[in-house]
Design a protein around this motif. Structure first.
Motif, mmCIF file in Angstrom:
data_model
loop_
_atom_site.group_PDB
_atom_site.id
_atom_site.type_symbol
_atom_site.label_atom_id
_atom_site.label_comp_id
_atom_site.label_asym_id
_atom_site.label_seq_id
_atom_site.Cartn_x
_atom_site.Cartn_y
_atom_site.Cartn_z
ATOM 1 N N UNK A 146 0.854 -1.195 0.000
ATOM 2 C CA UNK A 146 0.000 0.000 0.000
ATOM 3 C C UNK A 146 0.888 1.242 0.000
ATOM 4 N N UNK A 147 1.465 1.547 -1.162
ATOM 5 C CA UNK A 147 2.279 2.755 -1.296
ATOM 6 C C UNK A 147 1.368 3.973 -1.156
ATOM 7 N N UNK A 148 1.665 4.836 -0.212
ATOM 8 C CA UNK A 148 0.798 5.977 0.055
ATOM 9 C C UNK A 148 1.469 7.332 -0.132
ATOM 10 N N UNK A 149 2.777 7.379 -0.143
ATOM 11 C CA UNK A 149 3.427 8.694 -0.193
ATOM 12 C C UNK A 149 4.848 8.554 -0.713
ATOM 13 N N UNK A 150 5.405 9.695 -1.125
ATOM 14 C CA UNK A 150 6.802 9.730 -1.528
ATOM 15 C C UNK A 150 7.389 11.082 -1.173
ATOM 16 N N UNK A 151 8.704 11.159 -1.190
ATOM 17 C CA UNK A 151 9.418 12.413 -0.932
ATOM 18 C C UNK A 151 10.659 12.425 -1.801
ATOM 19 N N UNK A 152 11.176 13.610 -2.053
ATOM 20 C CA UNK A 152 12.396 13.759 -2.852
ATOM 21 C C UNK A 152 13.351 14.684 -2.125
ATOM 22 N N UNK A 153 14.608 14.272 -2.020
ATOM 23 C CA UNK A 153 15.636 15.078 -1.362
ATOM 24 C C UNK A 153 16.886 15.075 -2.236
ATOM 25 N N UNK A 154 17.916 15.737 -1.751
ATOM 26 C CA UNK A 154 19.191 15.762 -2.466
ATOM 27 C C UNK A 154 20.294 15.294 -1.524
ATOM 28 N N UNK A 155 21.093 14.367 -1.999
ATOM 29 C CA UNK A 155 22.207 13.865 -1.196
ATOM 30 C C UNK A 155 23.209 14.994 -0.981
ATOM 31 N N UNK A 156 23.476 15.381 0.273
ATOM 32 C CA UNK A 156 24.372 16.510 0.529
ATOM 33 C C UNK A 156 25.816 16.253 0.105
ATOM 34 N N UNK A 157 26.211 14.991 0.011
ATOM 35 C CA UNK A 157 27.594 14.671 -0.345
ATOM 36 C C UNK A 157 27.812 14.624 -1.853
ATOM 37 N N UNK A 158 26.832 14.066 -2.563
ATOM 38 C CA UNK A 158 27.012 13.890 -4.008
ATOM 39 C C UNK A 158 26.205 14.880 -4.847
#
Length: 336
Positions: A91-103
């Motif tokens: 039951x996939x209900x949500x997602x988020x997107x971030x940025x890897x601080x190192x790469x």
């Protein structure tokens, strides 16, 4: 049958309460951004803006679907379809997107956290996928993190990650909803414990952190509430009327919200944030910008506006609950 009636009335009561909560009207700039054109996108449940590809948005379907997500352009056209290797999609209900601080690479997070039976699953999962650098359909590897709530299983539809700290949060969908914080360091070799750190609005359907980490938003079927990282309420914002309001995300510049709905050819709207609802970031010492996850719920809830409810909201809820009890009593007598 009685149990079914009670559960249905409980949902109706929650919706009545939500619609009665006063909210700031959004600025006049609210507009339909696009409509999903792909016939495969039938239950868009999660929504995120690409951290590295301009004008690209990601979404995925709800339960009973494969572990698949879609990259969509500003006109709603699918640019690529991706399969998540080795992942389940209970039951996939949500997602988020971030940025890897190192790469500097984008990171996508998919939350298999829905539990309509409130305890059917012994644990829940969140998958971490590196954002593809090329938007071509492919199968992508994922890192799986298992979670368990410290205070018992529950249904949830909100996932957000603080970009300043990298900490992951799950927001439950309940009458007395809560924000749960994951440990600072996620581990794959054992189950990670989610602990309550703040209250959430009734029946929350999604959540997101602002790109600069200065605020977060939790949406319900009828409105959205903006909070500071401490849990203090900033403002409430009305939402466009949608068939089944499910998803929310900030625009990449943090000046507006993107909101979506389930259903074939569902729309995505851009809702500008009122100026008075836009927090002014202030420098804070390292580690002081959010509540620690091991604080007790009472300490966190003591913060001003932590729940986003007013006395009027509580009175409306009590009135709706009394009405529901009356209806239940009437039905019980008729069905004896």
């Amino acid at each position: 049958m009685g149990d079914v009636v009670i559960r249905m009335l409980a949902v109706v009561t929650a919706i009545c309460c939500l619609s009665a909560v006063p909210a700031y009207a959004a600025d006049d700039g609210t507009e339909k951004l696009f409509t999903f054109r792909d016939p495969a996108i039938t239950e868009s449940s999660g929504l995120a803006v690409s951290p590295t590809h301009d004008g690209v948005f990601y979404t995925h379907n709800d339960s009973a679907a494969a572990p698949t997500f879609y990259a969509v352009d500003g006109r709603g056209r699918t640019k690529a379809t991706f399969q998540v290797q080795g992942a389940q999609a209970r039951d996939w209900e949500a997602m988020a997107a971030t940025k890897d601080p190192e790469t500097g690479r984008g990171v996508l997070w998919f939350a298999d956290i829905g539990d309509n039976l409130d305890g059917a699953w012994p644990d829940i999962s969140v998958y971490r996928v590196m954002e593809p650098q090329t938007l071509r359909s492919a199968s992508l590897p994922a890192t799986r993190y298992r979670f368990r709530y410290a205070d018992g299983a529950r249904n949830a539809e909100g996932l957000m990650i603080n970009p300043r700290t990298g900490r992951l949060y799950v927001v439950s969908k309940e009458f007395a909803g809560s924000v749960y914080a994951a440990p600072k360091k996620l581990r794959t070799g054992r189950t990670n414990i989610l602990r309550k750190v703040a209250s959430a609005p009734l029946m929350a359907t999604d959540a997101a952190y602002a790109p600069d980490g200065s605020s977060y938003v939790i949406r319900t079927y009828f409105s959205a509430t903006l909070y500071r990282p401490s849990g203090e309420t900033i403002a409430k914002v009305t939402m466009p009327e949608l068939e089944q309001a499910e998803s929310i995300a900030y625009t990449s510049d943090g000046t507006a919200l993107l909101v979506g709905s389930e259903g074939p050819r569902s729309p995505v709207y851009r809702v500008p944030l009122p100026e008075r609802a836009t927090p002014t970031p202030t420098p804070t010492p390292e580690g002081a910008q959010e509540k620690a996850p091991d604080e007790s719920p009472d300490e966190v809830a003591a913060g001003a506006g932590a729940s986003g409810l007013t006395i009027k909201d509580v009175l409306i809820w009590l009135a709706a609950a009394a009405t529901a009890v009356g209806v239940i009593t009437f039905l019980a007598r008729r069905t004896r």
